[in-house]
Design an enzyme around this catalytic site. Structure first.
Site, mmCIF file in Angstrom:
data_model
loop_
_atom_site.group_PDB
_atom_site.id
_atom_site.type_symbol
_atom_site.label_atom_id
_atom_site.label_comp_id
_atom_site.label_asym_id
_atom_site.label_seq_id
_atom_site.Cartn_x
_atom_site.Cartn_y
_atom_site.Cartn_z
ATOM 1 N N HIS A 245 0.823 -1.210 0.000
ATOM 2 C CA HIS A 245 0.000 0.000 0.000
ATOM 3 C C HIS A 245 0.856 1.259 0.000
ATOM 4 O O HIS A 245 0.474 2.270 -0.601
ATOM 5 C CB HIS A 245 -0.954 -0.011 1.190
ATOM 6 N N HIS A 373 -4.875 -5.280 -10.790
ATOM 7 C CA HIS A 373 -3.524 -4.813 -10.472
ATOM 8 C C HIS A 373 -2.558 -5.125 -11.613
ATOM 9 O O HIS A 373 -1.723 -4.287 -11.984
ATOM 10 C CB HIS A 373 -3.024 -5.453 -9.177
#
Length: 399
Positions: A245, A373
């Site tokens: 993250h 992703h």
């Protein structure tokens, strides 16, 4: 074989990932969860976050291919028809295989992906996407955006009567991406301004914590550093810092800078600091672990495909923004790690999880439900730092 990370390699991988993802389309509408071999698990019904992400993926594929992909329209119909709560509005988190509500919770995370999917689909010219986006933005504005906090609430019950007492940075991170894409799709700067406000708060928290990003808070936005200490491998709310993250935020901060007319100088400083901390703490060999404690020591040592996707995306983004001062030295190693460890040459797409010995694992992600992703990571190196990927691809179609 093409060099990992080269344009030819990325194009081959993109074709593989999209070909695998197409298997998730269900004859009666929507997208099911794919197992590791690419079989749809119909008994699990339909999950909102998967359907929104797949809709985004095929909207992106539409713009890459120059024509509306039927699966982009397939996804818009599912979001419009299967998950909507006709009584209270918004979208249910999950429905059964025959489209009855299975989970009544309404989360910011899932709704952010509806905004993202609808924004990309609108830019791709998918029928019905503009109306879907209008509804999604209205719901997000009404129920999730907290003007006083400058961030989003986490979740509500079905009737929007009780908000969850938890606040999370993960859902706000995906809201930043969704708001930036919505601003590009609608021309409304309000969403871009809100993305900046979220980033201001998140960066302040990371800066105060040595750039290890606190992600869990109570309803008053008081940090909960020990949250989920007993569930360190949770897929959405793990204990500790999540280097992946930090990398994802780094990429988003650079994109936000490019989207603003008068960006604050701290955006690139913060993007660099988050990146450096994530790499320093999370790197083990040629990959990055899932989580660390607050001293930077690995806690959950599994390696996830999404972390590596965000690693190469962040490294490439930051390297271009800093003229190679940050990120450039890591790119080749990480692209090769994806090829050597994550690419599934037997079944297609990428393994979602590996254990500490780099064997295929399923502790947290036993399946392959996610193409989002990987698709971003494979396409972003060929796009400018701003606007968003969806807007960039749409502009190429228009030119």
């Amino acid at each position: 074989m093409p060099v990992p990370g080269s344009r030819r390699w990325r194009e081959q991988q993109l074709d593989s990932v999209l070909r695998f993802a197409r298997r998730s389309a269900l004859p009666d509408g929507g997208f099911g969860r794919l197992d590791a071999a690419g079989e749809v698990q119909t008994e699990r019904g339909l999950e909102l976050w998967i359907n929104a992400r797949m809709t985004y993926v095929f909207a992106i594929a539409s713009m890459r291919e120059g024509a509306v992909d039927p699966l982009a329209q397939h996804g818009v119909r599912a979001l419009r028809d299967f998950f909507v709560d006709p009584e209270h509005g918004g979208w249910f988190a999950a429905v059964t295989a025959d489209h009855r509500r299975a989970e009544t919770r309404k989360g910011c995370y899932e709704h952010a992906f509806v905004v993202l999917a609808a924004s990309a689909a609108r830019l791709a010219g998918v029928p019905g996407a503009a109306e879907l986006l209008d509804k999604a933005l209205d719901v997000h504005d009404r129920w999730f955006w907290d003007e006083q906090a400058g961030r989003c609430r986490e979740a509500w019950d079905a009737g929007w009567t009780t908000a969850e007492a938890y606040r999370g940075v993960n859902s706000n991170m995906h809201t930043v991406e969704a708001y930036l894409t919505a601003s590009d799709a609608t021309g409304d700067p309000r969403w871009r301004d809100r993305a900046l406000r979220i980033c201001e708060q998140v960066v302040a928290g990371a800066r105060a914590n040595g750039w290890r990003l606190p992600e869990h808070f109570d309803a008053e936005w008081r940090v909960l550093l020990d949250y989920n200490a007993g569930a360190p491998a949770d897929p959405f709310r793990p204990y500790g810092a999540t280097p992946g993250h930090g990398l994802e935020w780094s990429r988003l901060l650079v994109g936000l800078e490019g989207a603003l007319d008068d960006p604050p100088r701290w955006l690139v400083e913060a993007a660099t600091a988050l990146y450096v901390r994530a790499v320093r703490d999370g790197s083990v060999g040629d990959t990055i672990v899932y989580t660390t404690d607050w001293e930077g020591e690995p806690v959950t040592r599994e390696r996830f495909h999404w972390v590596m996707a965000e690693a190469v995306a962040a490294a490439d983004t930051l390297a271009r923004r800093t003229d190679g001062a940050a990120g450039a030295a890591d790119l080749d190693r990480w692209w090769r790690a994806i090829e050597n460890h994550f690419v599934d040459h037997r079944h297609g797409s990428w393994h979602h999880e590996l254990d500490d010995a780099m064997r295929v694992s399923g502790r947290t992600w036993p399946d392959k439900p996610d193409a989002y992703h990987a698709v971003n990571a494979l396409l972003l190196p060929d796009a400018p730092l701003a606007p968003t990927l969806a807007r960039t691809l749409a502009a190429r179609l228009e030119s």
